[in-house]
Design an enzyme around this catalytic site. Structure first.
Site, short mmCIF file in Angstrom:
data_model
loop_
_atom_site.label_atom_id
_atom_site.label_comp_id
_atom_site.label_asym_id
_atom_site.label_seq_id
_atom_site.Cartn_x
_atom_site.Cartn_y
_atom_site.Cartn_z
N ASP A 257 96.81 -8.61 -0.53
CA ASP A 257 95.63 -8.56 -1.40
C ASP A 257 95.61 -9.64 -2.47
O ASP A 257 94.99 -9.48 -3.52
CB ASP A 257 95.56 -7.19 -2.07
CG ASP A 257 96.89 -6.76 -2.67
OD1 ASP A 257 97.69 -7.65 -3.05
OD2 ASP A 257 97.15 -5.55 -2.75
N GLU B 47 99.25 -5.33 6.45
CA GLU B 47 99.19 -4.36 5.34
C GLU B 47 97.74 -4.04 4.99
O GLU B 47 97.32 -4.08 3.85
CB GLU B 47 99.95 -4.87 4.12
CG GLU B 47 100.36 -3.75 3.17
CD GLU B 47 101.21 -4.24 2.02
OE1 GLU B 47 102.40 -3.91 2.01
OE2 GLU B 47 100.68 -4.95 1.13
N GLU C 75 93.29 -7.09 -7.09
CA GLU C 75 93.76 -6.86 -5.72
C GLU C 75 92.90 -5.87 -4.94
O GLU C 75 92.71 -6.03 -3.72
CB GLU C 75 95.22 -6.39 -5.74
CG GLU C 75 96.22 -7.48 -6.08
CD GLU C 75 96.39 -7.72 -7.57
OE1 GLU C 75 97.23 -8.57 -7.93
OE2 GLU C 75 95.67 -7.08 -8.37
N HIS D 118 104.80 -6.18 -14.47
CA HIS D 118 104.04 -7.42 -14.60
C HIS D 118 102.55 -7.27 -14.34
O HIS D 118 101.81 -8.25 -14.38
CB HIS D 118 104.59 -8.48 -13.64
CG HIS D 118 104.34 -8.13 -12.20
ND1 HIS D 118 105.17 -7.30 -11.49
CD2 HIS D 118 103.34 -8.48 -11.34
CE1 HIS D 118 104.71 -7.16 -10.26
NE2 HIS D 118 103.60 -7.85 -10.15
N ARG E 264 98.68 -7.08 -14.33
CA ARG E 264 97.67 -7.56 -15.28
C ARG E 264 96.99 -6.41 -16.00
O ARG E 264 96.69 -6.49 -17.19
CB ARG E 264 96.59 -8.38 -14.54
CG ARG E 264 96.99 -9.79 -14.19
CD ARG E 264 95.74 -10.56 -13.74
NE ARG E 264 96.07 -11.89 -13.25
CZ ARG E 264 96.29 -12.17 -11.98
NH1 ARG E 264 96.24 -11.21 -11.07
NH2 ARG E 264 96.57 -13.39 -11.60
N HIS F 260 109.23 -10.96 -15.50
CA HIS F 260 108.25 -11.88 -14.91
C HIS F 260 108.04 -13.07 -15.84
O HIS F 260 108.03 -12.92 -17.07
CB HIS F 260 106.93 -11.13 -14.69
CG HIS F 260 105.97 -11.81 -13.77
ND1 HIS F 260 105.15 -12.83 -14.18
CD2 HIS F 260 105.72 -11.64 -12.45
CE1 HIS F 260 104.41 -13.25 -13.16
NE2 HIS F 260 104.74 -12.55 -12.10
#
Length: 378
Positions: free
Chosen positions: A97, A119, A133, A214, A216, A246
């Site tokens: 994604d 996936e 995503e 990590h 967003r 990260h």
């Protein structure tokens, strides 16, 4: 006639989940896999390419400092499109994604090249969690004609969206293939993961908790809560936390403020894949907002507390290997404490069945791609 299959990826998680697919395609007669990397993650992508013995045919090296999502998307579209115009592939394969995967599918659509989606079918049903995503994978799902769903749950999600059942194939998740590959490699060459030996000695006798964070959508208050929860957990004398941080400055700044002076919290640089697999083998449990860790840790019998409000991998939660705890400080601390102090609860999660695969997913995907090569499915 040999079929040219263009495999496109750009981030470390994509590389981990696609290098076994590239090898499986290469092992088949009648297929020539061609690898294009965009290098959304430059250094950590290169580490996986080396471990997975993948030499890209095209390396677009796409990233620029402080690049916006729309600028990234525009650069990806023109550069990936140019590769497709040169290669003229019979099929494109993307995974997951990311912006690379979404744009790879879109560029193929513009050229009427069929797309296989590794996936496929993961859904949180919230377009802002995970962001961006959730929309990326829905867009790929609209374009793809081969949907390689890792589980029955993901297959069901596609069928609910009126995807042709003949185009949906339950294959398992290729991350388990990669995990087996690297675990075997470490067994043969322990020095590949020797970089954690100093931490193992430093934290000898302590119960190690692994942390990754990590996302967003957690930037700001969510990350601050996570950092405070880690600091609270670290007050226990019997634990140590290892946290590969990260490189995003939005993450590092928050974590440094809360954790940098704590003796039993090791904030380390991002790990290459062998070292990360080794870390999973060392920990008692994982605190994470990552998607892939929700699949990998249960394969090694390690409970996962998912620091997100939603997950597109509900199979782990349903199986009992993972638990959603969000980013609420008290919830994270309480659930971690319970796993550390309640052996029955820990054993229940650690021994739950891993629903994500048997290590043969890549071979299934490669064969399905070969069988469909040259056929129009639209």
């Amino acid at each position: 006639m040999t079929q040219k299959i263009l495999v496109i990826f750009g981030t470390r998680p994509e590389a981990i989940k696609l290098f076994p697919v590239v090898h499986a395609l290469d092992a088949l007669d009648g297929v020539t896999p061609i690898v294009c990397v965009t290098a959304q993650h430059r250094e950590i992508l290169d580490q996986v390419l080396e471990i997975g013995k993948i030499v890209p045919d095209y390396d677009l090296d796409i990233m620029q400092p402080d690049q916006t999502l729309d600028a990234l998307t525009a650069r990806l579209l023109t550069k990936i499109g140019a590769v497709m115009d040169e290669v003229q592939p019979d099929r494109v394969i993307v995974q997951g994604d990311t912006a690379t995967a979404m744009v790879g599918a879109l560029a193929a659509y513009y050229r009427k090249i069929p797309v296989g989606h590794v996936e496929a079918g993961l859904r949180s049903y919230n377009i802002y969690h995970p962001w961006p995503e959730e929309v990326n994978r829905k867009m790929i799902g609209t374009i793809a004609d081969l949907h390689f769903a890792p589980t029955q749950t993901s297959a069901n999600a596609l069928l609910k969206e009126a995807v042709n059942p003949d185009h949906v194939h339950i294959t398992g998740n290729t991350v388990i293939d990669a995990l087996h590959w690297v675990t075997d490699l470490i067994a043969q060459k322990p020095e590949m993961a020797g970089g954690l030996d100093e931490l193992k000695a430093r934290f000898a006798g302590k119960r190690i908790i692994g942390v990754t964070s990590h996302r967003r959508e957690n930037f700001g208050g969510g990350l601050e809560n996570i950092a405070k929860a880690i600091a609270a957990i670290a007050k226990r004398d019997d634990v140590a936390l290892i946290f590969p941080v990260h490189p995003n400055p939005n993450v590092r700044k928050v974590m440094d403020a809360e954790l940098k002076d704590l003796d039993n919290v090791a904030m380390i640089e991002p790990l290459d894949y062998p070292h990360f697999v080794h870390l999973l083998s060392l920990v008692e449990l994982m605190l994470t907002d990552s998607g892939g860790v929700q699949e990998e840790a249960p394969a090694l019998g390690k409970p996962v507390l998912v620091m997100r409000e939603t997950t597109e991998r509900p199979e782990g939660v349903e199986a009992g290997t993972a638990k959603l705890v969000g980013t609420d400080y008290e919830t994270i601390v309480a659930n971690t404490t319970r796993l550390l102090d309640d052996k029955a609860e820990y054993d229940r999660m650690a021994r739950a069945h891993n629903p994500f695969g048997d290590g043969k997913s890549s071979k299934r995907i490669a064969q399905l791609a070969l069988n469909a090569a040259g056929k129009s499915a639209h």
